[in-house]
Enzyme design. Structure first.
Site, mmCIF file in Angstrom:
data_model
loop_
_atom_site.group_PDB
_atom_site.id
_atom_site.type_symbol
_atom_site.label_atom_id
_atom_site.label_comp_id
_atom_site.label_asym_id
_atom_site.label_seq_id
_atom_site.Cartn_x
_atom_site.Cartn_y
_atom_site.Cartn_z
ATOM 1 N N LYS A 150 -19.639 12.728 -6.915
ATOM 2 C CA LYS A 150 -20.753 13.594 -7.323
ATOM 3 C C LYS A 150 -20.695 14.829 -6.432
ATOM 4 O O LYS A 150 -19.977 14.840 -5.439
ATOM 5 C CB LYS A 150 -22.086 12.870 -7.137
ATOM 6 C CG LYS A 150 -22.332 11.770 -8.167
ATOM 7 C CD LYS A 150 -23.754 11.283 -8.068
ATOM 8 C CE LYS A 150 -24.027 10.155 -9.055
ATOM 9 N NZ LYS A 150 -25.366 9.584 -8.825
ATOM 10 N N HIS A 153 -24.078 18.387 -2.321
ATOM 11 C CA HIS A 153 -25.055 19.471 -2.451
ATOM 12 C C HIS A 153 -25.586 19.888 -1.089
ATOM 13 O O HIS A 153 -25.236 19.317 -0.062
ATOM 14 C CB HIS A 153 -26.164 19.081 -3.430
ATOM 15 C CG HIS A 153 -26.915 17.867 -3.024
ATOM 16 N ND1 HIS A 153 -27.800 17.869 -1.985
ATOM 17 C CD2 HIS A 153 -26.897 16.594 -3.503
ATOM 18 C CE1 HIS A 153 -28.319 16.655 -1.848
ATOM 19 N NE2 HIS A 153 -27.777 15.869 -2.744
ATOM 20 N N HIS A 156 -26.851 17.485 1.509
ATOM 21 C CA HIS A 156 -25.823 16.844 2.327
ATOM 22 C C HIS A 156 -25.377 17.779 3.444
ATOM 23 O O HIS A 156 -25.093 17.347 4.551
ATOM 24 C CB HIS A 156 -24.604 16.459 1.481
ATOM 25 C CG HIS A 156 -24.902 15.435 0.429
ATOM 26 N ND1 HIS A 156 -24.558 15.614 -0.891
ATOM 27 C CD2 HIS A 156 -25.523 14.240 0.497
ATOM 28 C CE1 HIS A 156 -24.955 14.554 -1.578
ATOM 29 N NE2 HIS A 156 -25.545 13.714 -0.765
#
Length: 595
Positions: A150, A153, A156
């Protein structure tokens, strides 16, 4: 000229051998305690605070709740006061006593300590600002924790930046630190990717960039799933096989995980971030998850709703939390609980910190509450360090999906900035690496400049400017200090500290201000450990950079005819460089020597 300072009593919590301003604070506390016998030196020491502009230290007398009028108490202290090599003067203003330190002692003790703890340590590493308060204790810091396949973003990114700071901070305070990256490497999405890989996967693309390729597969199969309900059912069945330990279902997943970790490790390295352990949801043994459920059931905290298991936390205003889905597969709360138990069994930590976004406050509170309900004595050592949102993060080409895009963009924006000054640009040895380091400093300082709970708007223009309080400005300040050694080789090597005429710096208020700031740095580190706020360290770095900038014009090295004075100033600036560099490294920024 060596100093003969009067002997002082020892005070718990003070450590003059690592923070020399502590000895000045003890000297002040002793004065006040001698004059007001109801107080101990230790009590007064707790009340010695940094003063406002133009004052070194201040004591607010009302805090001691002594009998008698404040004015009379203040007069008692002032009447008995005699200057010595620590304290020059005391004045009384309303409820406060203000103290000024003896300038020659301040200059010599602070610069000598910075010099010795930077250059002459048994570890061979610079240690000024560090302490041993955590000696013998172990902390696990879990941060970054992206999901494989994933997007990485900005949440993170913040967790990575703040978590790295905390890991550095605890090391600086003597703790044994285990940095842990808890990857999202398990769950139904891997069933989806497995189904998708058969249709959209390519070994070649996978080897080239596993993170990007698995993400593309995930996006494509999700599109299919919207129009075809069978895809989701296939994916769920596949994940069930993974949970049941079916080797055929696991072997691809293992390769994907390993390649993704390898790619992340390279990118973290560029960010100056390092992990001791890459763990993940997949690593949490079923044994501990089952144990968690069983223990909660025995305690009567589990309810069964249509086959799913829920834990009821309503009476703590934390709602109801799902622990196991009705098909029997685990959910991340159960895995988190099992993971925590497993970590304690393995590491016997004294503290464990989770660096997780404030959007996850409820989940984290539920998780910590369940550990308390399970009556683990170590549950009270778990801390959640949270942070606000980043708004508007994008590159000039559009939205950000991968960490690599953020790093690349930072370097390229900075590179363009640097090219604007042709003359300086021509002198840069490695423009690519330099623009990367300055760009990363820009991102990190923008992230850590304010209290971590605040949201902030991501702004490339503002953060990459050399004007104002930015990462590039700090790098520039460090480079400018380092360049002094290149421009004044005739002054080097400097003589030993006791042979440098530090007292000549007393002619310059700007020099005294720098030295006092350098002396506060160990306290900045101690405060950060208490608050878990990187912003205090960032603020210190800017205050120091501004103080240095104010001194350039008056405290000159080049062109000073008196060699003794020139050497003392050189020593001042080199100590300032060492402390600015230490603060930058604590913030995980690599200080540059040229740019």
């Amino acid at each position: 000229m060596p100093l003969n300072l009067p002997a002082l009593p020892e005070v718990p919590g003070a450590d003059p051998s690592r923070a020399v301003l502590d000895s000045f604070k003890i000297a002040i506390a002793k004065r006040v305690a001698d004059a007001l016998p109801l107080l101990t030196v230790e009590q007064v020491y707790q009340g010695v605070d940094y003063g406002k502009k133009g004052v070194d230290f201040t004591i607010a007398l009302p805090r001691f709740r002594l009998p008698g009028k404040v004015d009379v108490l203040a007069k008692t202290v002032i009447d008995q006061f005699e200057a010595d090599d620590y304290v020059e003067s005391v004045t009384h203003d309303k409820a406060f006593l203000h103290f000024m330190l003896k300038t020659p002692s301040l200059l010599r003790t602070v610069l000598t300590q910075v010099h010795d703890l930077t250059n002459n340590t048994s570890s061979g590493q610079p240690e000024y600002g560090t302490n041993t308060s955590g000696a013998g204790k172990k902390v696990i810091v879990e941060y970054s924790s992206p999901n494989i396949a994933k997007s990485f973003h900005v949440g993170h990114l913040r967790s990575t930046i703040i978590g790295t700071f905390l890991a550095n901070l605890y090391k600086a305070c003597g703790w044994q630190v285990v940095s842990m990256n808890y990857l999202g490497d398990w769950g139904t999405q891997f069933g989806l990717i497995a189904v998708g890989f058969e249709k959209y996967g390519s070994e070649e693309e996978l080897q080239k960039d596993a993170i990007k390729h698995l993400f593309d597969v995930y996006v494509n199969i999700n599109k299919d799933a919207e129009s075809d309900p069978n895809v989701k059912a296939e994916a769920a069945a596949w994940f069930k096989r993974m949970e049941d330990g079916d080797e055929d279902a696991l072997k691809n997943w293992r390769v994907w995980r390993e390649l993704s970790v390898k790619k992340y490790a390279e990118e973290y390295d560029r960010l100056n971030v390092h992990f001791d352990v890459y763990t993940g949801e997949s690593k949490v043994g079923k044994k501990w998850q089952d144990y968690a459920l069983q223990r909660l059931e025995e305690m009567g905290l589990i309810s069964d709703v249509e086959g799913a298991k829920l834990v009821d936390l309503e009476k703590w205003k934390l709602g109801k939390a799902v622990l196991r889905k009705k098909d029997g597969t685990s959910i991340y709360l159960t895995r988190d609980i099992g993971g925590a138990v497993e970590r304690y069994e393995q590491h016997k930590f004294d503290k464990m910190i989770y660096v997780i976004s404030s959007q996850q406050d409820l989940h984290t509170a539920q998780f910590i509450k369940v550990l308390h309900l399970m009556e683990f004595p170590w549950a009270s050592t778990i801390e959640h360090v949270n942070y606000g949102l980043v708004l508007g993060m994008s590159t000039r080409k559009g939205t950000v999906v991968f960490l690599e895009q953020i790093i690349r963009e930072a370097a390229s924006v900075m590179h363009e900035q640097m090219k604007k000054n042709e003359e300086k640009y021509a002198a840069v040895e490695d423009p690519e690496q330099t623009s990367l380091e300055v760009g990363l400093a820009a991102i990190k300082i923008q992230d850590m400049a304010a209290k971590r709970i605040n949201n902030y708007t991501f702004n490339w223009d503002r953060m990459t400017s050399f004007e104002g309080d930015t990462g590039p400005y700090l790098q520039y300040a460090h480079v400018r200090l380092t360049s002094l050694t290149r421009k004044n080789p005739e002054l080097l090597p400097l003589p030993a500290p006791e042979q440098i005429a530090a007292e000549t710096l007393a002619e310059h208020p700007a020099a005294r201000e720098i030295v006092f700031l350098l002396g506060t740095y160990p306290d900045v580190v101690r405060t950060a450990l208490r608050t878990h706020e990187p912003s205090g360290v960032v603020t210190f770095a800017f205050r120091l950079a501004h103080a240095i900038s104010s001194a350039w014009e008056t405290v000159v090295v080049k062109g000073e005819a008196d060699v003794e004075r020139a050497r003392a100033r050189m020593w001042l600036y080199l100590c300032a460089r060492d402390v600015l560099g230490a603060a930058m490294r604590l913030l995980s920024i690599r200080p540059l020597e040229r740019m």
